[in-house]
Design a protein around this motif. Sequence first.
Motif, PDB file in Angstrom:
ATOM      1  N   PHE A 158       0.836  -1.201   0.000  1.00  9.13           N
ATOM      2  CA  PHE A 158       0.000   0.000   0.000  1.00  9.13           C
ATOM      3  C   PHE A 158       0.874   1.255   0.000  1.00  9.13           C
ATOM      4  O   PHE A 158       1.755   1.390   0.843  1.00  9.13           O
ATOM      5  CB  PHE A 158      -0.907   0.015   1.231  1.00  9.13           C
ATOM      6  CG  PHE A 158      -1.904  -1.123   1.261  1.00  9.13           C
ATOM      7  CD1 PHE A 158      -3.100  -1.032   0.549  1.00  9.13           C
ATOM      8  CD2 PHE A 158      -1.653  -2.278   1.993  1.00  9.13           C
ATOM      9  CE1 PHE A 158      -4.022  -2.071   0.575  1.00  9.13           C
ATOM     10  CE2 PHE A 158      -2.571  -3.323   2.029  1.00  9.13           C
ATOM     11  CZ  PHE A 158      -3.749  -3.221   1.312  1.00  9.13           C
ATOM     12  N   HIS A 159       0.607   2.138  -0.948  1.00  9.35           N
ATOM     13  CA  HIS A 159       1.286   3.442  -0.997  1.00  9.35           C
ATOM     14  C   HIS A 159       0.246   4.537  -0.786  1.00  9.35           C
ATOM     15  O   HIS A 159      -0.655   4.694  -1.612  1.00  9.35           O
ATOM     16  CB  HIS A 159       1.942   3.655  -2.372  1.00  9.35           C
ATOM     17  CG  HIS A 159       3.122   2.771  -2.624  1.00  9.35           C
ATOM     18  ND1 HIS A 159       4.354   3.251  -3.012  1.00  9.35           N
ATOM     19  CD2 HIS A 159       3.268   1.420  -2.543  1.00  9.35           C
ATOM     20  CE1 HIS A 159       5.203   2.244  -3.150  1.00  9.35           C
ATOM     21  NE2 HIS A 159       4.562   1.127  -2.888  1.00  9.35           N
ATOM     22  N   TYR A 160       0.371   5.274   0.314  1.00 10.28           N
ATOM     23  CA  TYR A 160      -0.559   6.376   0.563  1.00 10.28           C
ATOM     24  C   TYR A 160      -0.176   7.559  -0.319  1.00 10.28           C
ATOM     25  O   TYR A 160       0.968   7.990  -0.327  1.00 10.28           O
ATOM     26  CB  TYR A 160      -0.508   6.807   2.035  1.00 10.28           C
ATOM     27  CG  TYR A 160      -1.233   5.860   2.963  1.00 10.28           C
ATOM     28  CD1 TYR A 160      -0.791   4.561   3.156  1.00 10.28           C
ATOM     29  CD2 TYR A 160      -2.372   6.285   3.648  1.00 10.28           C
ATOM     30  CE1 TYR A 160      -1.453   3.693   4.002  1.00 10.28           C
ATOM     31  CE2 TYR A 160      -3.044   5.419   4.506  1.00 10.28           C
ATOM     32  CZ  TYR A 160      -2.582   4.132   4.674  1.00 10.28           C
ATOM     33  OH  TYR A 160      -3.242   3.279   5.514  1.00 10.28           O
ATOM     34  N   GLY A 161      -1.172   8.072  -1.052  1.00  3.87           N
ATOM     35  CA  GLY A 161      -0.932   9.209  -1.939  1.00  3.87           C
ATOM     36  C   GLY A 161      -1.576  10.472  -1.394  1.00  3.87           C
ATOM     37  O   GLY A 161      -1.531  10.732  -0.186  1.00  3.87           O
ATOM     38  N   ALA A 162      -2.208  11.228  -2.305  1.00  2.00           N
ATOM     39  CA  ALA A 162      -2.742  12.549  -1.965  1.00  2.00           C
ATOM     40  C   ALA A 162      -3.782  12.486  -0.848  1.00  2.00           C
ATOM     41  O   ALA A 162      -4.659  11.634  -0.834  1.00  2.00           O
ATOM     42  CB  ALA A 162      -3.356  13.165  -3.208  1.00  2.00           C
TER      43      ALA A 162
END
Length: 413
Positions: A158-162
Amino acid sequence: MEGRLHDREGQTGQARRGGIVSRLLTLGVLSISALMVLAACGPDVDKPYSTTSPASTTADDIQGLYKLVFWLSLIVFVGVQFAVVYISMRYRRKRSDTRRPPQIHGNKRLEIIWTVIPAVVLLVLLVPTVSMIFDHDAQAQEPDIEIDAYGKQWWWEFHYGADVTQGGESLDVVTANEIVVPVGQNIVFNLQSNNVIHSFWVPRLSGKLDVMPGHVNKLSITPTETGEFYGECAEYCGAQHAWMRFKITVVTQEEFYNWVNNWRTSPATTAQQGAGDGVLQAPQTFQVCLACHTVNGMEGANALQGINAPQNMGPDLTMVACRESIAAGAIEMTEENLRNWLRDPGAVKPGNYMATQIGPGGLELTDEQLDELVNYIFSMQPEGGCTAADGWSGGGGAATPEASPMATPETGS
Ligand code: CUA
């Protein structure tokens, strides 16, 4: 022709009646057992994979559709049963009947009636279903927080973005299998894969959505209550498909940003010789791990590249000591389990990529090296230890599970 058929029925009639009685008996026993099983599904039972206790707006919508289908089906079922019983009693053959009753084969009016009724029922289901599909799609275009989710073999990255609620800046948190999100915000998952097709499914929060190579599927989830929600890969994707679990911990806004800060300010660490002030010294062996893994705050480590990373790149290990499980739900995160996992990953989760690198047949770690690694990994906790918001609910470490507001599962509606 007709006569011969009747004769044959006469010969086997008795046997058939016996068959029907035993079938009815079996059916009765099955129905009673099913009722007893269903009776156990009370609202007080902890049911992490329940599809009928929604905890998000989307899951709520789906529940609404489910109820519509259920009640329509019930009306149809009761209507048909009533008609069958009524007609068989009202028009049954009497002793005085000597002639065949009027045949209605090909009756145009009846044909039209029993074509139109199901068509209307299906239309009643079609309209809200299609409009809901479009609604959910529209919601997925307006995220509060964006998270890129990558299906790997066999775990989730999981990559947290905006974060639109904070001015659209990226949260820049990278983690695996266990994530934390704030309640009441529209979390949009960008589902992707660079290997096989997986399926993202958190029964209490959403329907299933495929995770495919070469195409981004967007899934919107707005959690309506705090708690821990368990997910599974729902598309067969290889040997360890069953151990591709994940968990979404829904917390308050404040707890969420605490968690983000904990991740960002994880202890500075290095695998180089001679660590400086306040910098954790990783054991020499950890260099091997860094070929596939990374840790936030690790000097000289490369950030994971998400979808562009090689298929078998390992999970980001930041705050791994705070996770509930190792190997995507395969075993609980304890010092002993971590030690066993590092000694022989293939014995815990056969076919996983790490087993081709370390363990029997690869680099076998000595007892001393295992101790060093386990101690080091458990030392990399945020200041003050793992907290409830970290999703911690068992295993080693300094956390106090009693303090967790998530320890008591919410009872579904
Ligand atoms: Cu991934 Cu099944």
